[in-house]
Every structure is written in structure tokens, then in C-alpha cells.
Write an enzyme that holds these catalytic residues in place. Structure first.
Site, PDB file in Angstrom:
ATOM      1  N   ASP A  85       0.866  -1.183   0.000  1.00  0.00           N
ATOM      2  CA  ASP A  85       0.000   0.000   0.000  1.00  0.00           C
ATOM      3  C   ASP A  85       0.901   1.231   0.000  1.00  0.00           C
ATOM      4  O   ASP A  85       1.799   1.345   0.844  1.00  0.00           O
ATOM      5  CB  ASP A  85      -0.899   0.022   1.239  1.00  0.00           C
ATOM      6  CG  ASP A  85      -2.015  -1.016   1.164  1.00  0.00           C
ATOM      7  OD1 ASP A  85      -2.059  -1.768   0.171  1.00  0.00           O
ATOM      8  OD2 ASP A  85      -2.828  -1.070   2.106  1.00  0.00           O
ATOM      9  N   ASP A 117     -15.370  -3.503  -1.164  1.00  0.00           N
ATOM     10  CA  ASP A 117     -14.957  -3.273   0.218  1.00  0.00           C
ATOM     11  C   ASP A 117     -16.201  -3.010   1.047  1.00  0.00           C
ATOM     12  O   ASP A 117     -17.026  -2.173   0.669  1.00  0.00           O
ATOM     13  CB  ASP A 117     -14.014  -2.069   0.292  1.00  0.00           C
ATOM     14  CG  ASP A 117     -12.866  -2.184  -0.707  1.00  0.00           C
ATOM     15  OD1 ASP A 117     -12.380  -3.312  -0.892  1.00  0.00           O
ATOM     16  OD2 ASP A 117     -12.474  -1.163  -1.291  1.00  0.00           O
TER      17      ASP A 117
END
Length: 236
Positions: free
Chosen positions: A8, A127
Site C-alpha cells: 500500500d 470493500d
């Protein structure tokens, strides 16, 4: 079952967040391309990269870093975070990225996603907070159930669905196997579980399920709670 180590990116650094909260970022490397090389040495075939700044801003913010990572490794790479138009997909494709993750667009612009799936290798990122789809770097929660969104893409030609239980993400509290199975069942699409992987028991549980195509491993590796080499052996 594929294991996809995760990088990330925030301001060019490799970081991990807790539950997607930007102010919880912990830096693990200022040279993320070296992490990619390490993952390849450990046996990875795929790498999962998220441009966190891009996810919140709706545009690519770590493009140069991503290009450098792609050039440093032979791994197949999927990228998400801030991809809202075809130009960005073309840019990443020309950089050598293999698969493109569309998250917010999957909820807000399904026709665009379906069109892109005809031309490119697309993964839909779903998500969820308490079962409902969250977008814009998880800052917005919709009233659409994750499984309902998954169904929309059942025959759209997308290559995979990456499902994240936000309540688990970055918490090392164990992966939500049931949620991942529900997404796989709703869509009939290869499903990649994400969020909460803490140790090898999670890899075993997902493998035993028989319904999950892959799993993303992030914080568990960075915090040393999972032996990736062993995880690859279990997943085979």
C-alpha cells in the site's frame, strides 16, 4: 490458491493502515520496489498494489513509484486506488501492470466497468463495512449490500473480485472466510479475500474452504506474524 503480497503506497512509502484510516499509517519501507523483489524471492507470482493517496483523491498519486516497482520485478502486478477512467488504465497497462482494480467505479459506474472488462483484465474491488459497500477510500458507506454488487458482475467478464472486510483490515484479527465465500457464491467469479489475515491458520481456512481463488497478505507479513514461504506451500 494464489497468495498476493500487498504493498500500500502513501507519499511513495510502503505503509499499512488500520481499517482504512489514513492517520493510522505506519511506514514499513521507503523503497517499496525492494519489497517487490523480496516477495518474488519468497515465491510470489502476483503483487497487489494500492495507491492510497489515489483512492482518496480519485486520481493516481503514486504513479512514478508504481512504475519503478513494475520495472524492478517480473511479478504480475495488479493496481488499484484512484482508477476512474480508461486513460489511467492505459497508463498503467503501458507501464507493465497486468490487472486493474476498479472499486468506487464498480458501485458508481457499473457500465464503465463492464466496458473496461471487455478490453482489459479487470478486478472489481468490493470493500464492505457491516456488509455494505464502502467507496472513495472507504470514506463513504453506501446502502448497497456487497453480495448484491457482486451479482451485478456475474456475467460481465471481470477476471476477479477482491473483497475486503474493512473492520478486519490491518487489524491482524483473522480473515472473514464466510464473507469471502458469500461473495464467491453470489458472483461465480474468482474471489480474492482481503483484510485481517493474521497467520497461517487463515491461509489454511481459506484453502480448506475450496471456494476462494486467492488471498491478499499485508500487515501479517510486515509485522512478522506469517511465514510467507510456508504460506505459499500451504496454498499450492
Amino acid at each position: 490458491m494464489e497468495i498476493l503480497p500487498a504493498i500500500d503506497l502513501k507519499n511513495g512509502f510502503a505503509v499499512r493502515l488500520k481499517k482504512g484510516e489514513m492517520n493510522s499509517a505506519k511506514i514499513y519501507s521507503d523503497k517499496p520496489w525492494e519489497l517487490a523483489e523480496k516477495f518474488a524471492d519468497l515465491g510470489a507470482k502476483w503483487l497487489h498494489i494500492v495507491d492510497l493517496d489515489g483512492a482518496f483523491a480519485g486520481e493516481a498519486k503514486n504513479a512514478k513509484t508504481i512504475e519503478k516497482i513494475v520495472k524492478s520485478t517480473n511479478l504480475k502486478i495488479e493496481v488499484g486506488g484512484g482508477i476512474r477512467d480508461e486513460e489511467r488504465i492505459k497508463f498503467y497497462k503501458n507501464s507493465g501492470v497486468s490487472r486493474f482494480i476498479l472499486g468506487s467505479a464498480a458501485l458508481k459506474n457499473p457500465e464503465f466497468v463492464k466496458q473496461m472488462a471487455k478490453k482489459y483484465k479487470i478486478a472489481v474491488g468490493i470493500d464492505a463495512k457491516n456488509g455494505f459497500v464502502a467507496t472513495e477510500g472507504w470514506a463513504e458507506v453506501s446502502n448497497i449490500k456487497a453480495c448484491e454488487l457482486a451479482k451485478i458482475y456475474a456475467d460481465a467478464g471481470v477476471e476477479a473480485i477482491i473483497c475486503t472486510d474493512i473492520s478486519k483490515d490491518g487489524m491482524l484479527s483473522g480473515v472473514n472466510v464466510k464473507f469471502s465465500e458469500e461473495i464467491a457464491k453470489s458472483s461465480g467469479i474468482k474471489t480474492i479475500a482481503s483484510g485481517g489475515v493474521k497467520d497461517l491458520s487463515d491461509i489454511k481456512a481459506l484453502k480448506q474452504s475450496g471456494k476462494i481463488y486467492g488471498v491478499i497478505v499485508g500487515k501479517a507479513y510486515y509485522e512478522g506474524s506469517i511465514d510467507l514461504k510456508e504460506a505459499f506451500l500451504i496454498a499450492k
